[in-house]
Design a protein around this motif. Structure first.
Motif, PDB file in Angstrom:
ATOM      1  N   SER A   1       0.745  -1.088   0.023  1.00 52.83           N
ATOM      2  CA  SER A   1       0.199   0.002   0.026  1.00 52.83           C
ATOM      3  C   SER A   1       0.904   1.410  -0.051  1.00 52.83           C
ATOM      4  O   SER A   1       0.407   2.222  -0.505  1.00 52.83           O
ATOM      5  CB  SER A   1      -0.938   0.024   1.222  1.00 52.83           C
ATOM      6  OG  SER A   1      -0.222   0.404   2.337  1.00 52.83           O
ATOM      7  N   VAL A   2       2.147   1.099   0.474  1.00 53.77           N
ATOM      8  CA  VAL A   2       2.891   2.128   0.676  1.00 53.77           C
ATOM      9  C   VAL A   2       3.632   2.405  -0.482  1.00 53.77           C
ATOM     10  O   VAL A   2       3.877   3.315  -1.211  1.00 53.77           O
ATOM     11  CB  VAL A   2       3.782   2.165   1.890  1.00 53.77           C
ATOM     12  CG1 VAL A   2       4.933   3.353   1.795  1.00 53.77           C
ATOM     13  CG2 VAL A   2       2.963   2.392   3.235  1.00 53.77           C
ATOM     14  N   TRP A   3       4.204   1.349  -0.959  1.00 51.10           N
ATOM     15  CA  TRP A   3       5.101   1.407  -2.268  1.00 51.10           C
ATOM     16  C   TRP A   3       4.254   1.833  -3.398  1.00 51.10           C
ATOM     17  O   TRP A   3       4.906   2.320  -4.411  1.00 51.10           O
ATOM     18  CB  TRP A   3       5.697   0.099  -2.484  1.00 51.10           C
ATOM     19  CG  TRP A   3       6.784  -0.404  -1.376  1.00 51.10           C
ATOM     20  CD1 TRP A   3       7.380   0.496  -0.564  1.00 51.10           C
ATOM     21  CD2 TRP A   3       7.261  -1.649  -1.027  1.00 51.10           C
ATOM     22  NE1 TRP A   3       8.134  -0.330   0.143  1.00 51.10           N
ATOM     23  CE2 TRP A   3       8.064  -1.675  -0.079  1.00 51.10           C
ATOM     24  CE3 TRP A   3       6.928  -2.814  -1.505  1.00 51.10           C
ATOM     25  CZ2 TRP A   3       8.685  -2.686   0.669  1.00 51.10           C
ATOM     26  CZ3 TRP A   3       7.654  -4.016  -1.044  1.00 51.10           C
ATOM     27  CH2 TRP A   3       8.540  -4.123   0.131  1.00 51.10           C
ATOM     28  N   LEU A   4       3.091   1.268  -3.609  1.00 50.56           N
ATOM     29  CA  LEU A   4       2.300   1.401  -4.795  1.00 50.56           C
ATOM     30  C   LEU A   4       1.325   2.615  -4.487  1.00 50.56           C
ATOM     31  O   LEU A   4       0.212   2.642  -5.379  1.00 50.56           O
ATOM     32  CB  LEU A   4       1.449   0.226  -5.109  1.00 50.56           C
ATOM     33  CG  LEU A   4       2.661  -0.752  -5.437  1.00 50.56           C
ATOM     34  CD1 LEU A   4       1.645  -2.206  -5.847  1.00 50.56           C
ATOM     35  CD2 LEU A   4       3.783  -0.718  -6.633  1.00 50.56           C
TER      36      LEU A   4
ATOM     37  N   ALA B   1      -7.763  -2.268   1.674  1.00 54.09           N
ATOM     38  CA  ALA B   1      -8.036  -3.142   0.411  1.00 54.09           C
ATOM     39  C   ALA B   1      -6.662  -3.784   0.102  1.00 54.09           C
ATOM     40  O   ALA B   1      -6.925  -5.091  -0.248  1.00 54.09           O
ATOM     41  CB  ALA B   1      -8.652  -2.087  -0.341  1.00 54.09           C
ATOM     42  N   ALA B   2      -5.644  -3.172   0.400  1.00 56.07           N
ATOM     43  CA  ALA B   2      -4.557  -4.070  -0.040  1.00 56.07           C
ATOM     44  C   ALA B   2      -4.236  -5.299   0.891  1.00 56.07           C
ATOM     45  O   ALA B   2      -3.760  -6.222   0.493  1.00 56.07           O
ATOM     46  CB  ALA B   2      -3.238  -3.135  -0.083  1.00 56.07           C
ATOM     47  N   ILE B   3      -4.420  -4.811   2.331  1.00 56.12           N
ATOM     48  CA  ILE B   3      -4.185  -6.107   3.108  1.00 56.12           C
ATOM     49  C   ILE B   3      -4.988  -7.034   2.905  1.00 56.12           C
ATOM     50  O   ILE B   3      -4.964  -8.205   3.050  1.00 56.12           O
ATOM     51  CB  ILE B   3      -4.432  -5.405   4.466  1.00 56.12           C
ATOM     52  CG1 ILE B   3      -3.288  -4.453   4.855  1.00 56.12           C
ATOM     53  CG2 ILE B   3      -4.458  -6.725   5.826  1.00 56.12           C
ATOM     54  CD1 ILE B   3      -3.499  -3.665   6.248  1.00 56.12           C
ATOM     55  N   VAL B   4      -6.505  -6.871   2.646  1.00 57.50           N
ATOM     56  CA  VAL B   4      -7.336  -7.802   2.322  1.00 57.50           C
ATOM     57  C   VAL B   4      -7.089  -8.820   1.179  1.00 57.50           C
ATOM     58  O   VAL B   4      -6.897  -9.920   1.403  1.00 57.50           O
ATOM     59  CB  VAL B   4      -8.690  -7.216   1.682  1.00 57.50           C
ATOM     60  CG1 VAL B   4      -9.685  -8.337   1.484  1.00 57.50           C
ATOM     61  CG2 VAL B   4      -9.505  -6.569   3.207  1.00 57.50           C
TER      62      VAL B   4
END
Length: 248
Positions: free
Chosen positions: A219-222, A228-231
């Protein structure tokens, strides 16, 4: 990764670990009981309590907000226990309907709020990157208490006892990570390891920890929405475990 990003990601990762500590054992029990939508329903009802507290202008009084949210979730727990006892043959349908009704009631209550869209998004996907130290401390104390009760009494808990503990855990976590991530944290590690009877907890926590870590980093890099990214990271890690060689 610079120091600012690390200072943001570390509390978020700790929040994830606290959520997993209670949600993995509860998620396994949810799968065993066959009430998959129970977590969504209780999470949404707890969120409804937060919405009501906001409409009453109580956001500056966090203890009152917690009390209202917990009371809402416990009412939901009582309802789910009643459904499981009285309507066992259609319990999943009733629990799903409870989720839909509580979600749409929240939308109706926020319909005249100009910030409703933002509040709804926060409720669903959470704000895990912005958790405070006070939230983490309070959640850690609650998590320790819930795990102690679970360890001592889980064999003797009835329907309402299980749902009450479940509701209290979700009340705290839904305000940290949002409804979607609460559901994923409960179901993905438990589902991914349901075939692994040996060292199941170890595998489940491996899935959960790896999912949170990968989701936060991506989520930080992109520059992606964190919840949502963790899900999706949880799903990918869980998928890898699901199709790994079976452990007996």
């Amino acid at each position: 990764m610079n120091s600012i990003e690390f200072d943001i990601l570390l509390p978020a990762f700790i929040a994830g670990l606290l959520v997993l500590a209670t949600h993995i054992p509860f998620g396994m029990r949810v799968l065993q009981r066959g009430v998959i939508f129970a977590d969504l329903a209780v999470a949404q009802i707890a969120g409804l309590g937060v919405v009501i507290a906001g409409l009453l202008d109580l956001t500056e009084h966090p203890l009152l907000v917690q009390l209202i949210a917990a009371s809402s979730a416990l009412c939901g727990a009582a309802l789910l226990a009643w459904i499981e006892r009285r309507l066992p043959e259609v319990k999943e349908a009733c629990i799903g309907l409870t989720f839909v009704l509580s979600a749409t009631l929240g939308i109706l209550l926020m319909s005249h709020d100009v910030h409703a869209g933002e509040h709804l998004k926060d409720l669903l996907v959470g704000q895990i990157l912005w958790v405070s130290n006070s939230q983490l401390i309070a959640t850690a104390v609650l998590t320790a208490a819930l795990l102690a009760i679970w360890k001592l009494l889980r064999q003797s808990l009835g329907n309402f006892g299980f749902y009450a503990l479940f509701a209290i855990a979700i009340t705290a976590s839904v305000q940290l990570v949002g409804v979607y991530l609460v559901f994923a944290s409960l179901i993905v590690p438990a589902l991914a390891t349901h075939r692994h009877l040996k060292r199941r907890y170890l595998f489940a926590f491996t899935v959960g920890i790896a999912g949170y870590a990968a989701g936060l980093l991506f989520s930080v890099w992109l520059d992606l929405p964190t919840g949502a990214a963790i899900v999706w990271a949880l799903m990918l890690c869980g998928g890898g475990m699901l199709f790994a060689p079976k452990q007996h």
